[in-house]
Design a protein around this motif. Structure first.
Motif, mmCIF file in Angstrom:
data_model
loop_
_atom_site.group_PDB
_atom_site.id
_atom_site.type_symbol
_atom_site.label_atom_id
_atom_site.label_comp_id
_atom_site.label_asym_id
_atom_site.label_seq_id
_atom_site.Cartn_x
_atom_site.Cartn_y
_atom_site.Cartn_z
ATOM 1 N N UNK A 132 0.834 -1.207 0.000
ATOM 2 C CA UNK A 132 0.000 0.000 0.000
ATOM 3 C C UNK A 132 0.867 1.255 0.000
ATOM 4 N N UNK A 133 1.984 1.236 0.721
ATOM 5 C CA UNK A 133 2.881 2.399 0.737
ATOM 6 C C UNK A 133 3.573 2.587 -0.616
ATOM 7 N N UNK A 134 3.749 1.500 -1.327
ATOM 8 C CA UNK A 134 4.397 1.582 -2.642
ATOM 9 C C UNK A 134 3.451 2.141 -3.706
ATOM 10 N N UNK A 135 2.151 1.794 -3.613
ATOM 11 C CA UNK A 135 1.223 2.157 -4.684
ATOM 12 C C UNK A 135 0.272 3.295 -4.345
ATOM 13 N N UNK A 136 0.192 3.700 -3.086
ATOM 14 C CA UNK A 136 -0.718 4.777 -2.687
ATOM 15 C C UNK A 136 0.076 5.872 -1.975
ATOM 16 N N UNK A 137 -0.372 7.130 -2.110
ATOM 17 C CA UNK A 137 0.334 8.226 -1.422
ATOM 18 C C UNK A 137 -0.007 8.240 0.080
ATOM 19 N N UNK A 138 0.700 7.415 0.816
ATOM 20 C CA UNK A 138 0.436 7.226 2.246
ATOM 21 C C UNK A 138 1.634 7.729 3.034
ATOM 22 N N UNK A 139 1.353 8.347 4.185
ATOM 23 C CA UNK A 139 2.416 8.739 5.102
ATOM 24 C C UNK A 139 3.158 7.467 5.513
ATOM 25 N N UNK A 140 4.452 7.453 5.320
ATOM 26 C CA UNK A 140 5.254 6.262 5.591
ATOM 27 C C UNK A 140 5.280 5.873 7.066
ATOM 28 N N UNK A 158 -5.639 6.930 6.932
ATOM 29 C CA UNK A 158 -4.360 6.542 6.342
ATOM 30 C C UNK A 158 -4.322 6.967 4.877
ATOM 31 N N UNK A 159 -5.468 6.779 4.207
ATOM 32 C CA UNK A 159 -5.551 7.149 2.791
ATOM 33 C C UNK A 159 -7.005 7.420 2.442
ATOM 34 N N UNK A 160 -7.216 8.451 1.645
ATOM 35 C CA UNK A 160 -8.520 8.682 1.030
ATOM 36 C C UNK A 160 -8.293 9.275 -0.352
ATOM 37 N N UNK A 161 -8.852 8.634 -1.334
ATOM 38 C CA UNK A 161 -8.650 9.034 -2.730
ATOM 39 C C UNK A 161 -9.097 10.474 -2.978
ATOM 40 N N UNK A 162 -10.169 10.907 -2.292
ATOM 41 C CA UNK A 162 -10.727 12.249 -2.499
ATOM 42 C C UNK A 162 -10.298 13.243 -1.421
#
Length: 176
Positions: A132-140, A158-162
């Motif tokens: 998920x960290x590799x493919x989504x813009x997530x705080x490491x 952790x992640x939201x597309x919008x």
């Protein structure tokens, strides 16, 4: 009353011993009941805003998740579904209090009504986080916030597309 029973014990009356034992047992029962109810109220609070959505949210077992280049395959209710990382809508993390330890959980919401929960107890947890960290813009380093001791359960987007707020996501996914 406790003082009276202690005084009666020091005067060596049988009633003092009976009263002391009675009050000790009563106190223990009340303490256990208090902590048990306190734990249940915490679970109920968490369960209220983490209640299942209409599309049944499933907890992932160890063998239910596998990964490929830009997607993952998940088995929900004996049906395997391929989910591309770009289909992930939101990921919300929280900490479940388990008395002696905590369990970090991650609710994942995807397109096509695919929703599931993965926990740090799952064998696939580390792989899921790495991918998920590799493919989504997530705080490491979002996990560091989760392990920091606090009174609440540390709900974290952790992640939201919008790029929606936690309040908006709670309303959308948890009916709050």
């Amino acid at each position: 009353m406790g003082g009276l029973s202690v005084w009666l014990v020091t005067t060596e009356l049988v009633f003092g011993w009976v009263a002391t034992i009675f009050f000790a047992i009563t106190t223990m029962i009340l303490l256990v009941k208090h902590f048990k109810n306190d734990d249940q109220s915490k679970r109920t609070k968490t369960g209220d805003f983490l209640s299942k959505t209409e599309s049944q949210q499933d907890e992932i077992n160890n063998e239910d998740l596998s990964f490929s280049d830009d997607a993952f395959t998940i088995r929900i209710e004996q049906v395997e579904k391929l989910v591309a990382w770009k289909q992930v809508q939101s990921m919300i993390a929280y900490k479940m209090d388990r008395f002696a330890s905590d369990n970090i959980c991650l609710d994942v919401f995807c397109d096509n009504n695919i929703n599931f929960t993965i926990t740090e107890e799952s064998v696939a947890w580390d792989k899921f986080l790495d991918h998920s960290k590799r493919f989504l813009p997530i705080d490491q380093f979002w996990e560091i916030e989760m392990v920091t001791p606090t009174v609440n359960n540390n709900l974290t987007v952790v992640y939201d597309r919008k790029n929606r707020s936690l309040k908006e996501l709670l309303k959308k996914y948890y009916n709050n």
